[in-house]
Scaffold this motif. Structure first.
Motif, PDB file in Angstrom:
ATOM      1  N   VAL A  65       0.594   7.832  -1.872  1.00 37.02           N
ATOM      2  CA  VAL A  65       1.416   7.911  -2.492  1.00 37.02           C
ATOM      3  C   VAL A  65       1.727   8.382  -4.065  1.00 37.02           C
ATOM      4  O   VAL A  65       1.989   9.608  -4.399  1.00 37.02           O
ATOM      5  N   ILE A  90       7.443   6.540   1.618  1.00 37.75           N
ATOM      6  CA  ILE A  90       7.415   6.516   2.652  1.00 37.75           C
ATOM      7  C   ILE A  90       8.739   5.213   3.003  1.00 37.75           C
ATOM      8  O   ILE A  90       8.103   4.025   2.326  1.00 37.75           O
ATOM      9  N   GLY A 102       2.095   2.430  -3.082  1.00 38.76           N
ATOM     10  CA  GLY A 102       0.893   2.921  -3.583  1.00 38.76           C
ATOM     11  C   GLY A 102      -0.142   1.445  -4.653  1.00 38.76           C
ATOM     12  O   GLY A 102      -0.784   2.121  -5.180  1.00 38.76           O
ATOM     13  N   LEU A 115      -1.539   5.077   7.153  1.00 36.60           N
ATOM     14  CA  LEU A 115      -1.506   3.977   8.011  1.00 36.60           C
ATOM     15  C   LEU A 115      -2.588   3.563   9.132  1.00 36.60           C
ATOM     16  O   LEU A 115      -2.519   3.032   9.852  1.00 36.60           O
ATOM     17  N   ALA A 164       0.618  -1.080  -0.351  1.00 39.25           N
ATOM     18  CA  ALA A 164      -0.028  -0.354  -0.210  1.00 39.25           C
ATOM     19  C   ALA A 164       0.793   1.290  -0.050  1.00 39.25           C
ATOM     20  O   ALA A 164       0.319   1.941  -0.771  1.00 39.25           O
ATOM     21  N   SER A 165       2.224   0.798   0.624  1.00 35.47           N
ATOM     22  CA  SER A 165       2.845   2.087   0.578  1.00 35.47           C
ATOM     23  C   SER A 165       3.506   2.727  -0.909  1.00 35.47           C
ATOM     24  O   SER A 165       4.782   4.013  -0.903  1.00 35.47           O
ATOM     25  N   MET A 224       0.723   9.132   6.474  1.00 26.56           N
ATOM     26  CA  MET A 224       0.783   8.209   5.732  1.00 26.56           C
ATOM     27  C   MET A 224      -0.361   7.774   5.621  1.00 26.56           C
ATOM     28  O   MET A 224      -0.984   6.827   4.309  1.00 26.56           O
ATOM     29  N   PRO A 262      -2.809   4.981   2.474  1.00 26.21           N
ATOM     30  CA  PRO A 262      -1.890   5.277   1.452  1.00 26.21           C
ATOM     31  C   PRO A 262      -1.476   5.120   0.293  1.00 26.21           C
ATOM     32  O   PRO A 262      -0.912   5.877  -0.053  1.00 26.21           O
TER      33      PRO A 262
END
Lengths: 350, 250
Positions: free
Chosen positions: B77, B83, A218, B53, A215-216, B51, B73
């Protein structure tokens, strides 16, 4: 699929080629095609009894692979996929028996029911984490069972019989069952393989390895999970419709039987989670065990449960995981191998 | 100062446990801000909350003045925040190359959808990441699991950069690494900032944080206890803010 070698176009890298198929993969694909042909040709080489147990085997494979997709890739541990099998089974019986629609057409029409039901179910359940989600899916399946027990449209608790099948000869039914088996495997196993090799593949594998990190980066984890949940509902629905068509009879108890969740978990955990190979291995083990030890009843289930537990505790990647560590020969390669003319093959995504 | 990222009374909790009590911070464009504090001070929680989360109220986080608190998240992005997570969180089943490719794929998908995204033209390519960390080009096909900790951290940073961030959140990138490797990784920081990316560094090593950042915030028990220009803050001030006591620190 003929994706073999694609030129690799990034600047600043040595001249490499991306290879997506391997010798072992080519052999497995050939065998899979041969198996598919054999499935379609069943009426000409197998007895009705043989076709029945092969059909059961195909349903196990399909349900297990759907659970694998859910738990192995999307991280959604559902113990309630029988909800969608039963829903599609009942839809088939209502369409064919009550409304007189051709049963072989009704199999596919009935898939709309699990697809439509999966959407509100997902939005109800997706906020639940881990074990709470699992319990939620079970509750949903029980609710489906209770509703069907009290719904006059499906003859309430008494269940339904598919009497319209009498209009077809035994041979015609065998042909239809064989074609449906082939379609089921093509859709569930073939579809998963295609999905994992598609542009979603890398995102799905990333999600399998680490959903938070994915998820971080994208990856739309929420959206992918939703799509997989609906796809798995439809896949299980197809297995359910075909299974109950062969049974010719459906009751709330059989339609929403939690046994399906047990067998899917056993097959995937023992075979190897997060791989199609594992599902094939696990299904074969389960099928053989079921034939040989099924007569022992409860104690047989205790042994299956203990086996699953042992694998979950001590060998989390299952049998396929152990094999893959020793021999690098995937049957269904989903990764990209980079071939460097100077150094030979190196590195791969599993 | 025009803040690219700011938090306003940021509150975050894990279930019943409240971890952040109204944290106000600002990050200017291209700035590098360090966040220091003892274990459990709420530094990582702060990054996770920014972020998306962790669930937070919309008004509590602003990106270019736009309220974005609690945005998922993957949307963050797309908006230009990336991150480098604590513990690196690489995709362990993949090669170095494929780990980076996940970010490239997603960035390409987002760019295709949104057309030319406002700002965020970091222009990070695989080649530039390889220039920054040459070892990643050498090990492109190696499974990430067989890399050293430092190399894995480089993959994590490279992966975050390929999201084309305007704001890069780094969570304890020096943790568990040898001093030499830490220097190597921190040496990449000027290059990253030269691309116009603002950085928030969460760091245990106070000296490192102070030397690498323009400004720093010190946190204690979920609150900011000290804020100022890194070069102007004394060790005594930091000690006081860090431990919440007046004179105990050398």
């Amino acid at each position: 699929m003929t994706m073999t070698a694609v030129p690799f176009a990034d600047a600043g890298l040595p001249a490499v080629r991306v290879q997506r198929q391997t010798p072992s993969g080519r052999i497995a694909l050939t065998l899979a095609l041969a198996a598919l042909v054999a499935l379609v040709a069943m009426p000409w080489w197998a007895s009705t009894g043989t076709i029945r147990w092969i059909l059961e085997l195909c349903c196990y494979l399909a349900v297990a692979q759907m659970w694998n997709l859910l738990a192995g890739y999307a991280g959604l541990v559902s113990v309630g996929q029988q909800a969608f099998m039963g829903a599609a089974g009942y839809a088939l019986f209502v369409l064919a028996q009550t409304y007189g629609i051709n049963p072989f057409l009704a199999v596919f029409l009935s898939l709309l029911v699990p697809a439509v039901l999966a959407v509100p179910t997902y939005f109800l359940l997706h906020r639940l984490e881990g074990p709470y989600f699992s319990i939620g899916t079970w509750v949903v399946a029980e609710v489906f069972r209770l509703v069907s027990t009290n719904l006059p449209l499906v003859n309430s608790g008494a269940g339904m019989s598919l009497r319209v099948m009498k209009d077809y000869s035994a041979f015609e039914r065998n042909v239809a069952m064989s074609l449906l088996c082939a379609t089921l495997l093509l859709v569930t196993l073939g579809g998963s393989y295609w999905l994992l090799r598609s542009r979603f593949g890398l995102a799905l594998i990333a999600m399998r390895d680490n959903p938070v990190a994915a998820a971080s980066q994208g990856v739309q984890v929420g959206r992918l999970r939703f799509l997989i949940y609906v796809a798995a509902a439809v896949g299980c629905g197809l297995a359910g419709a075909i299974y109950f068509m062969a049974q010719l009879r459906i009751t709330p108890g059989s339609a929403f039987d939690p046994m399906w969740a047990n067998l899917a978990i056993f097959i995937v955990m023992v075979g190897g989670i997060g791989s199609i190979e594992g599902v094939l291995i696990g299904t074969l083990i389960f099928f053989v065990a079921d034939r040989w030890f099924g007569e022992y009843g409860a104690s047989y289930f205790v042994v299956l449960g203990l086996m699953t537990l042992a694998v979950a505790l001590y060998a989390r990647t299952g049998i396929w995981g152990a094999i893959a560590r020793r021999w690098d020969a995937p049957w269904f390669p989903i990764g990209r191998r980079l071939i460097d003319p100077q150094q030979g093959t190196k590195g791969e995504t599993r | 100062m025009s803040a690219v990222l700011s938090t306003h009374g940021l509150v975050a909790r894990y279930g019943d446990f409240q971890a952040l009590y109204g944290v106000d911070t600002e990050l200017g464009a291209g700035e590098c801000v360090a966040l220091i504090g003892a274990n459990g001070a709420g530094k990582s929680t702060f990054l996770r909350a920014v972020m998306g989360l962790l669930p937070v109220a919309r008004e509590m986080v602003r990106l270019d003045g736009e309220p974005v608190g609690g945005t998922a998240p993957d949307r963050m992005v797309q908006k230009g925040v990336a991150i480098v997570p604590e513990g690196r969180r690489l995709f362990t089943g993949m090669s170095v190359e494929d780990n980076l490719r996940v970010a490239i794929d997603q960035a390409a998908r987002a760019a295709g959808k949104a057309g030319a995204r406002a700002g965020g033209k970091g222009g990070w390519t695989l080649k530039r990441v390889h220039d920054l960390f040459p070892i990643l080009a050498e090990k492109a096909r190696t499974p990430v699991q067989s890399l050293s900790g430092g190399q894995q951290q480089m993959v994590a940073i490279g992966r975050a950069l390929l999201c084309q961030p305007r704001v890069l959140l780094c969570d304890e990138i020096s943790l568990g690494l040898a001093p030499k490797v830490i220097r190597e990784i921190y040496a990449a920081l000027p290059e990253i900032r030269a691309a116009g990316t603002a950085v928030i560094l969460v760091e245990q090593d106070v000296g490192l944080a102070q030397s690498a950042s323009d400004r720093l915030y010190c946190m204690l028990e979920g609150r900011v206890t000290l804020a100022g220009k890194s070069a102007e803050i004394s060790r005594a001030q930091i000690g006081e803010a860090y431990f919440g006591v007046g004179h105990a620190v050398a």
